[in-house]
Design a protein around this motif. Structure first.
Motif, PDB file in Angstrom:
ATOM      1  N   ALA A 134       0.894  -1.397  -0.121  1.00  0.00           N
ATOM      2  CA  ALA A 134      -0.038   0.155  -0.160  1.00  0.00           C
ATOM      3  C   ALA A 134       0.933   1.368  -0.087  1.00  0.00           C
ATOM      4  O   ALA A 134       0.627   2.429  -0.684  1.00  0.00           O
ATOM      5  CB  ALA A 134      -0.880   0.024   1.158  1.00  0.00           C
TER       6      ALA A 134
ATOM      7  N   ILE B 201       1.004   4.331  -2.735  1.00  0.00           N
ATOM      8  CA  ILE B 201       0.791   5.792  -2.214  1.00  0.00           C
ATOM      9  C   ILE B 201       2.035   6.535  -2.641  1.00  0.00           C
ATOM     10  O   ILE B 201       1.904   7.700  -3.218  1.00  0.00           O
ATOM     11  CB  ILE B 201       0.915   5.989  -0.589  1.00  0.00           C
TER      12      ILE B 201
ATOM     13  N   PRO C 230      -5.353   2.685  -2.472  1.00  0.00           N
ATOM     14  CA  PRO C 230      -4.023   2.450  -1.766  1.00  0.00           C
ATOM     15  C   PRO C 230      -4.052   0.574  -2.011  1.00  0.00           C
ATOM     16  O   PRO C 230      -2.648   0.184  -2.073  1.00  0.00           O
ATOM     17  CB  PRO C 230      -3.856   2.844  -0.479  1.00  0.00           C
TER      18      PRO C 230
END
Length: 480
Positions: free
Chosen positions: A12, A16, A182
């Motif tokens: 994730a 990002i 994400p």
């Protein structure tokens, strides 16, 4: 940190960083249904809240589709947010009624309401935290991506559709508020492993296990069957999406260069560009150039492949005045080597020729009456009414229209049928004065061409020319 938690967190955070989803001090609206994906997302965002100095705005939508279960979902979400000292914003609506009233599926109705609520909370966050950016985090995962790509393949899609769900996109055109995902590279089984290690028990929507909706059938029936041919079918579909996204970005960049070099003029609701530069262009680039032009002209919705094909026909046609109608009152029309996309050309022409100062009067007279009338040169016309009625019916005079020129207009001359555009060129009327010409017409059949300026004489159709055999006459006077 446990293995599954660490792996998901790394994936994730990589998303990002790669897609610049978060900035320090940002406000984040989080879609929180209480299911596995959204619980995982909310818990992950709580874990990085201090690292990014985030202000979290979880939002729960109660669709009221599952009776007491829907209320239990809401209670679960409220308690979870409360346990972390965060207020949950709850929106409740009757999804079934909303879908019926708006003529859409419950899936579409739910999505429409959800994003409307997310947008409302995002604007609230902007007002509460001036100068701070806002994103909306939703919990689609890698399985969702694979299902989406497969569904689009079944429906028939192009390269852009194959790219699937974007990791980041504006909530609407030109907005600074982005939707971020994400978890889009994280598979569902990895999410479940994360929740197990975190000792989190999500709410389960058992309708997801019913092969009722199209996406459910793909997940429950089609994907398991495809695994017999390729055990890694989901990974293959995701690679396809990634490849298509890369190709799409390259094609978009090239198309932007071609578009900017071919644009001749931009104004409100209209774009004009050079036909020669697009006529021989690669079809993949040309289609994207047209998409950019339509966007700049203001036509974004309801445009499909049939419309792109129609515009392409206008570009490739040998007819220098061909045109096609598009949704929303838009048209595409050609004037020599210029292609125009925008509001219907007739609207511009009728406004530019200043019709509000003119009208016309029609009289039905006999041949003998014609010689008795006081006639001011260039202000009247006369045609064989019997021939007109033979073609258009008894109400032909009510169909007469005084207007500006339109694509496809033509007039009958002694030498044959001629396009009005060609006639105006033959009359040596400058390009800038051609939209000032007034036409008396029935449909695209022009009876009377009335140029602006004494140096140009009017032209009349020969189709209903008065002869020695004429009995009834349509006598038309231009009134100023």
């Amino acid at each position: 940190m446990e293995k599954s938690v660490r792996k998901l967190r790394e994936l994730a955070l990589k998303n990002i960083k790669e897609y610049n989803m978060l900035t320090e001090g940002m406000s984040v609206v989080i879609g929180f249904s209480g299911g596995p994906d959204s619980l995982c997302l909310f818990d992950f965002m709580l874990g990085i809240r201090d690292e990014f100095n985030l202000k979290l705005y979880p939002v729960h939508i109660n669709h009221n589709l599952r009776g007491e279960d829907s209320d239990d979902d809401q209670n679960f979400c409220e308690e979870y947010a409360r346990s972390h000292g965060i207020d949950l914003r709850v929106y409740s609506f009757d999804c079934n009624s909303f879908a019926r009233e708006n003529g859409m599926s419950t899936e579409e109705a739910g999505r429409k309401f959800r994003y409307s609520a997310f947008s409302e909370v995002a604007n609230e966050a902007l007002n509460e935290n001036p100068g701070k950016k806002v994103s909306i985090a939703v919990a689609q995962n890698a399985d969702d991506q694979a299902e989406t790509v497969l569904m689009r393949i079944i429906r028939g899609t192009g390269v852009d559709g194959l790219s699937g769900i974007p990791y980041k996109r504006p909530i609407e055109e030109g907005s600074d508020i982005n939707i971020i995902r994400p978890l889009l590279s994280v598979f569902r089984e990895e999410i479940e492993a994360y929740l197990d290690e975190r000792n989190l028990t999500p709410r389960i929507d058992h309708t997801n296990m019913e092969a009722v909706y199209g996406r459910n059938r793909i997940r429950l029936n089609l994907l398991p069957d495809l695994k017999e041919y390729n055990p890694n079918i989901k990974e293959a579909l995701i690679r396809l999406a990634s490849s298509a996204e890369e190709d799409g970005r390259f094609l978009d960049a090239v198309s932007r260069i071609v578009y900017e070099s071919s644009v001749l003029k931009k104004k409100e609701s209209e774009v004009s560009f050079n036909r020669s530069l697009l006529k021989d262009e690669n079809p993949a680039i040309r289609r994207r150039v047209l998409a950019l032009a339509l966007k700049d002209a203001g036509l974004i919705e309801d445009v499909g492949s049939v419309h792109y094909e129609a515009i392409t026909e206008v570009i490739l046609s040998d007819n220098p005045s061909t045109h096609t109608n598009l949704p929303g009152g838009y048209s595409a029309w050609r004037v020599y080597d210029t292609i125009n996309l925008g509001k219907r050309a007739e609207e511009d022409a009728e406004n530019s020729c200043n019709l509000k100062d003119y009208s016309f009067e029609v009289r039905e007279i006999s041949m003998s009456d014609l010689d008795k009338l006081d006639k001011i040169p260039n202000t009247y016309s006369a045609f064989d009414l019997s021939l007109m009625k033979k073609e258009y019916g008894e109400d032909v005079l009510s169909r007469l229209e005084l207007r500006g020129r339109r694509p496809g207009d033509e007039i009958k001359t002694a030498a044959g049928t001629k396009k009005i555009q060609d006639l105006l060129v033959d009359m040596k009327i400058p390009k800038e004065k051609r939209d000032l010409v007034k036409l008396l017409a029935i449909g695209n059949q022009v009876l009377w061409v009335i140029p602006e300026g004494e140096e140009y004489r009017p032209r009349y159709t020969s189709k209903w020319k008065i002869t020695g055999e004429t009995d009834k006459i349509a006598y038309i006077v231009l009134l100023v």
